[in-house]
Write a protein that holds these residues in place. Structure first.
Motif, short mmCIF file in Angstrom:
data_model
loop_
_atom_site.label_atom_id
_atom_site.label_comp_id
_atom_site.label_asym_id
_atom_site.label_seq_id
_atom_site.Cartn_x
_atom_site.Cartn_y
_atom_site.Cartn_z
N ILE A 1 1.07 -1.22 -0.08
CA ILE A 1 -0.02 0.06 0.06
C ILE A 1 0.99 1.19 0.01
O ILE A 1 1.76 1.30 0.73
CB ILE A 1 -0.80 0.09 1.44
CG1 ILE A 1 -1.58 -1.25 1.39
CG2 ILE A 1 -1.90 1.27 0.97
CD1 ILE A 1 -2.58 -1.57 0.48
N GLU B 1 0.01 5.22 0.53
CA GLU B 1 -1.05 6.06 0.78
C GLU B 1 -0.50 7.51 1.26
O GLU B 1 0.68 7.74 1.64
CB GLU B 1 -1.75 5.35 1.88
CG GLU B 1 -2.82 6.31 2.33
CD GLU B 1 -3.61 5.35 3.51
OE1 GLU B 1 -4.53 4.69 3.35
OE2 GLU B 1 -3.19 5.71 4.65
N ASN B 2 -1.21 8.50 0.66
CA ASN B 2 -0.76 9.75 1.21
C ASN B 2 -2.14 10.54 1.57
O ASN B 2 -3.13 10.37 0.82
CB ASN B 2 0.22 10.72 0.10
CG ASN B 2 -0.86 10.73 -1.21
OD1 ASN B 2 -0.59 10.00 -2.00
ND2 ASN B 2 -1.36 12.09 -1.36
N GLN C 1 -9.42 6.25 -3.61
CA GLN C 1 -9.41 7.81 -3.28
C GLN C 1 -10.64 8.02 -2.54
O GLN C 1 -11.89 7.69 -2.75
CB GLN C 1 -9.46 8.86 -4.55
CG GLN C 1 -9.46 10.45 -4.15
CD GLN C 1 -8.96 11.15 -5.24
OE1 GLN C 1 -8.25 10.53 -6.08
NE2 GLN C 1 -9.20 12.42 -5.08
N PHE D 1 -7.65 10.73 1.87
CA PHE D 1 -6.67 9.79 1.24
C PHE D 1 -6.67 9.42 -0.28
O PHE D 1 -7.61 9.20 -0.82
CB PHE D 1 -6.39 8.79 2.29
CG PHE D 1 -6.21 8.91 3.61
CD1 PHE D 1 -4.84 9.32 4.14
CD2 PHE D 1 -7.30 9.29 4.50
CE1 PHE D 1 -4.73 9.43 5.43
CE2 PHE D 1 -7.05 9.29 5.84
CZ PHE D 1 -5.59 9.64 6.37
N ARG E 1 -4.60 6.42 -2.37
CA ARG E 1 -3.75 5.16 -1.95
C ARG E 1 -3.77 4.33 -3.32
O ARG E 1 -4.82 4.16 -4.12
CB ARG E 1 -4.28 4.41 -0.95
CG ARG E 1 -5.81 3.79 -1.09
CD ARG E 1 -6.01 2.62 -0.23
NE ARG E 1 -5.37 2.84 1.13
CZ ARG E 1 -5.29 1.94 2.23
NH1 ARG E 1 -6.08 0.56 1.80
NH2 ARG E 1 -4.84 2.03 3.38
#
Length: 212
Positions: free
Chosen positions: A162, A164-165, A200, A204, A206
């Protein structure tokens, strides 16, 4: 009446379906390699890196030496893997540590990259510089503010990788080609029946990658 001559295929002839698949693979692979090199070797990345290095030479020579060493390793990895289909996840994460350090030196407290991948997964494989493309996309599309840092997390969930931001989209985005992410998804389809997923939410963004 003369017999109809028999036409035999040569050993080097590729069946139409296989040739088409190979052509499609080569196209996607070439596009991803192009995106890798563009993002690493474009004048903006190089200019920003050299400007940061120049500043460090006057302010912190020890850190400047470290920065130059990281920059060298980043370029070496990109160039030496440009013809490689797959690398181990351990190799990719080692590269990403150098790449993330370069970005964090540039963005300061505005960017955090968190790696929480257990070593038991290091022997799995990944398309080279996949993580670099995704981190680059995150920093290009989102604000990197010390008061509200961009946090990029790389972890394992349900046997998949994963990336993710948190979302804090820039008001003005650079005009760019989004073909890279699409080609990356197509490229993974050649190696795994499990598709690369893009998810999305309002908070977040990802990417879910199959482990190869």
């Amino acid at each position: 009446m003369k017999p109809t001559p028999k036409i035999e295929s040569t050993p080097t002839e590729i069946p139409a379906q296989e040739a088409g698949e190979k052509s499609a693979y080569d196209s996607d692979h070439s596009e991803v390699k192009y995106q890798n090199l563009v993002s690493q070797l474009n004048p903006h990345f190089l200019f920003n890196s050299l400007a940061t290095l120049e500043s460090l030479i006057y302010s912190d020579q020890r850190l400047a030496v470290k920065f130059l060493s990281q920059l060298t390793r980043v370029y070496r990895y990109v160039l030496t893997t440009r013809h490689t289909k797959l690398v181990t996840l351990g190799e990719e994460l080692c590269f990403i540590k150098d790449y993330a350090d370069l970005l964090q030196t540039r963005f300061g407290k505005g960017l955090e990259v968190c790696l929480t991948v257990p070593e038991t997964y290091y022997s799995f494989q990944i398309v080279p510089t996949t993580l670099q493309i995704l981190i680059e996309n995150a920093t290009r599309h989102n604000l990197t503010d010390p008061d509200s840092p961009l946090l990029v997390t790389i972890k394992i969930e349900n046997q998949r990788l994963i990336i993710e931001n948190n979302l804090q989209i820039k008001r003005t985005l650079e005009v760019q080609n989004r073909q890279g992410l699409s080609s990356l998804r197509n490229l993974y389809a050649y190696f795994s029946e499990t598709a690369l997923e893009i998810q999305q939410t309002p908070e977040f963004f990802r990417i879910v990658l199959p482990l190869l």
